[in-house]
Design a protein around this motif. Structure first.
Motif, PDB file in Angstrom:
ATOM      1  N   PHE A 140       0.855  -1.178   0.000  1.00 30.73           N
ATOM      2  CA  PHE A 140       0.000   0.000   0.000  1.00 30.73           C
ATOM      3  C   PHE A 140       0.898   1.236   0.000  1.00 30.73           C
ATOM      4  O   PHE A 140       1.791   1.371   0.840  1.00 30.73           O
ATOM      5  CB  PHE A 140      -0.899  -0.029   1.230  1.00 30.73           C
ATOM      6  CG  PHE A 140      -1.709   1.221   1.424  1.00 30.73           C
ATOM      7  CD1 PHE A 140      -2.577   1.662   0.434  1.00 30.73           C
ATOM      8  CD2 PHE A 140      -1.602   1.943   2.591  1.00 30.73           C
ATOM      9  CE1 PHE A 140      -3.328   2.815   0.609  1.00 30.73           C
ATOM     10  CE2 PHE A 140      -2.352   3.098   2.781  1.00 30.73           C
ATOM     11  CZ  PHE A 140      -3.217   3.533   1.780  1.00 30.73           C
ATOM     12  N   VAL A 179      -4.130  -0.917   3.903  1.00 31.27           N
ATOM     13  CA  VAL A 179      -4.672  -1.086   2.561  1.00 31.27           C
ATOM     14  C   VAL A 179      -6.193  -0.932   2.545  1.00 31.27           C
ATOM     15  O   VAL A 179      -6.792  -0.608   1.505  1.00 31.27           O
ATOM     16  CB  VAL A 179      -4.244  -2.465   2.003  1.00 31.27           C
ATOM     17  CG1 VAL A 179      -4.987  -3.596   2.680  1.00 31.27           C
ATOM     18  CG2 VAL A 179      -4.408  -2.532   0.489  1.00 31.27           C
ATOM     19  N   ARG A 180      -6.826  -1.109   3.686  1.00 28.13           N
ATOM     20  CA  ARG A 180      -8.283  -0.909   3.773  1.00 28.13           C
ATOM     21  C   ARG A 180      -8.672   0.512   3.370  1.00 28.13           C
ATOM     22  O   ARG A 180      -9.777   0.756   2.857  1.00 28.13           O
ATOM     23  CB  ARG A 180      -8.769  -1.176   5.204  1.00 28.13           C
ATOM     24  CG  ARG A 180      -8.525  -2.571   5.719  1.00 28.13           C
ATOM     25  CD  ARG A 180      -8.822  -2.663   7.205  1.00 28.13           C
ATOM     26  NE  ARG A 180      -8.392  -3.932   7.785  1.00 28.13           N
ATOM     27  CZ  ARG A 180      -9.169  -4.987   7.926  1.00 28.13           C
ATOM     28  NH1 ARG A 180     -10.439  -4.916   7.538  1.00 28.13           N
ATOM     29  NH2 ARG A 180      -8.703  -6.100   8.460  1.00 28.13           N
ATOM     30  N   SER A 183      -6.739  -6.963  -1.602  1.00 26.14           N
ATOM     31  CA  SER A 183      -7.041  -5.702  -0.909  1.00 26.14           C
ATOM     32  C   SER A 183      -8.544  -5.498  -0.789  1.00 26.14           C
ATOM     33  O   SER A 183      -9.038  -5.013   0.242  1.00 26.14           O
ATOM     34  CB  SER A 183      -6.402  -4.523  -1.643  1.00 26.14           C
ATOM     35  OG  SER A 183      -7.011  -4.291  -2.907  1.00 26.14           O
ATOM     36  N   ILE A 196      -1.397   0.684  -4.939  1.00 30.76           N
ATOM     37  CA  ILE A 196      -0.542  -0.436  -4.553  1.00 30.76           C
ATOM     38  C   ILE A 196       0.602  -0.498  -5.554  1.00 30.76           C
ATOM     39  O   ILE A 196       0.388  -0.399  -6.767  1.00 30.76           O
ATOM     40  CB  ILE A 196      -1.318  -1.761  -4.543  1.00 30.76           C
ATOM     41  CG1 ILE A 196      -2.418  -1.716  -3.468  1.00 30.76           C
ATOM     42  CG2 ILE A 196      -0.389  -2.944  -4.273  1.00 30.76           C
ATOM     43  CD1 ILE A 196      -3.320  -2.942  -3.433  1.00 30.76           C
ATOM     44  N   SER A 208      -0.649  -5.528   3.449  1.00 30.04           N
ATOM     45  CA  SER A 208      -0.119  -5.604   2.098  1.00 30.04           C
ATOM     46  C   SER A 208       0.267  -7.060   1.809  1.00 30.04           C
ATOM     47  O   SER A 208       0.087  -7.940   2.665  1.00 30.04           O
ATOM     48  CB  SER A 208       1.099  -4.687   1.956  1.00 30.04           C
ATOM     49  OG  SER A 208       0.727  -3.320   2.046  1.00 30.04           O
TER      50      SER A 208
END
Length: 364
Positions: free
Chosen positions: A147, A163-164, A190, A243, A267
């Motif tokens: 991320f 990454v959320r 993700s 990403i 990640s």
């Protein structure tokens, strides 16, 4: 006595001038018998391109060519489609060395009978860590699929943490940069993480759930197909986050002062594999190139300092690469925070996953 002393002194100065100023010979990496087998040209299938290939050329491949006289010529493709199509056809191939960007692609090729066995008289797999090789290839360049965000868009307490946050358009506005391929880009993983899936039970991937979550940001996605493009798009602010591959981010931050930061939480990470294709026109030189990658310890240090992708070579440890690289290498807390991509899953399902992904991308 005085004249004799001056003569002795003059002789000593002359002797020293030869030894002090003569260039020191650099020891060869390859044993003479292996070096003798490496001749001609190696066309190699490059699954990385961009900053990774530039770093590898400078750190290792130039040394191999200088030592052996073998000419290296790259054939870059962002995925293995061309490789498998050529091998499936049974036609003569140009490649004598192949970099599989993922372990699953390597396993597919191995199981299809598309790879030569490693020659133990050339490739010293005993210099690698346990589990870092098999009879047909060696694991190399462990890399993060991380991320990444633009620090001019978000900073301090307002910076995204996981990454959320890619899927929170309200709190973190802006375009998202994602890999236009469903593997080793963390696209599907993700989406599932952001939808609340258990990170320890991601595989097999719930594709229905993943694409439904991706629908929520689809109109805000800019797709990239080359790692350098991901860096350019996020650095410029055209994408506020996305990403990218960890070494590419590191290279941009180090060399170009790019306004980028990464977060390992949720990640992914994976590793590439080096192998020699079945029917390679110069298999011996291809095997020698793999051997050189393992044996060139100074080159490996230089490579990691340039791109942060480390290979599990027994003679090297994290501290050998220098200070300041800990936050960028897949090891320790970074590896614990991230998720290892499941190579077995993709080996079995990649064709179906690619088909569904491409159909989804094509839909308006």
């Amino acid at each position: 006595m005085q004249r004799a002393s001056k003569s002795v002194l003059a002789f000593a100065v002359t002797l020293c001038s030869h030894f002090v100023f003569a260039p020191l010979a650099i020891a060869d990496v390859l044993p003479p018998d292996v070096k003798a087998k490496a001749k001609g040209e190696v066309v190699w299938y490059d699954g990385s391109g961009g900053a990774t290939t530039r770093a590898r050329d400078e750190a290792i491949f130039k040394g191999f060519s200088a030592e052996t006289g073998v000419t290296l010529r790259t054939d870059f493709s962002p995925d293995l489609t061309k490789f498998f199509a050529a091998m499936d056809s049974g036609a003569p191939i140009p490649w004598s060395f192949v970099e599989f960007a993922t372990k699953s692609d390597f396993v597919r090729a191995r199981e299809a009978g598309y790879l030569e066995k490693l020659d133990p008289s050339i490739v010293k797999v005993s210099d690698l860590g346990n589990g870092a090789y098999d009879d047909y290839g060696v694991d190399v360049m462990r890399y993060g699929i991380v991320f990444t965000y633009n620090t001019e868009k978000f900073s301090g307490e307002g910076a995204p943490k996981t990454v959320r946050d890619l899927y929170d358009l309200k709190k973190f506005p802006g375009k998202r940069c994602l890999f236009k391929y469903p593997q080793y880009g963390g696209v599907l993983e993700s989406a599932l993480i952001a939808d609340g899936a258990d990170r320890n039970k991601l595989y097999p991937l719930d594709l229905d759930r993943a694409f439904k979550k991706l629908d929520s940001i689809k109109s805000d996605v800019i797709w990239w197909s080359n790692g350098d493009d991901a860096i350019r798009l996020i650095s410029s602010g055209e994408c506020s986050m996305g990403i990218a591959w960890s070494g590419r981010v590191y290279s941009a931050v180090k060399n170009d002062k790019a306004p980028l930061a990464i977060n390992w939480k949720d990640s992914l990470y994976a590793q590439a594999v080096y192998a020699v294709p079945k029917g390679a026109p110069n298999a011996a030189a291809g095997q020698a190139l793999i051997a050189y990658n393992i044996g060139d310890l100074e080159g490996q240090k230089k490579l990691v300092r340039a791109i942060t992708y480390a290979t599990d070579i027994k003679a090297l440890k994290l501290s050998d690469y220098g200070e300041g690289l800990g936050p960028w290498i897949v090891a320790g807390d970074n590896a614990a925070d991230a998720i290892q991509e499941d190579a077995d899953y993709y080996t079995k399902h990649i064709s179906d996953v690619i088909d569904r992904f491409n159909r989804w991308v094509a839909l308006n």
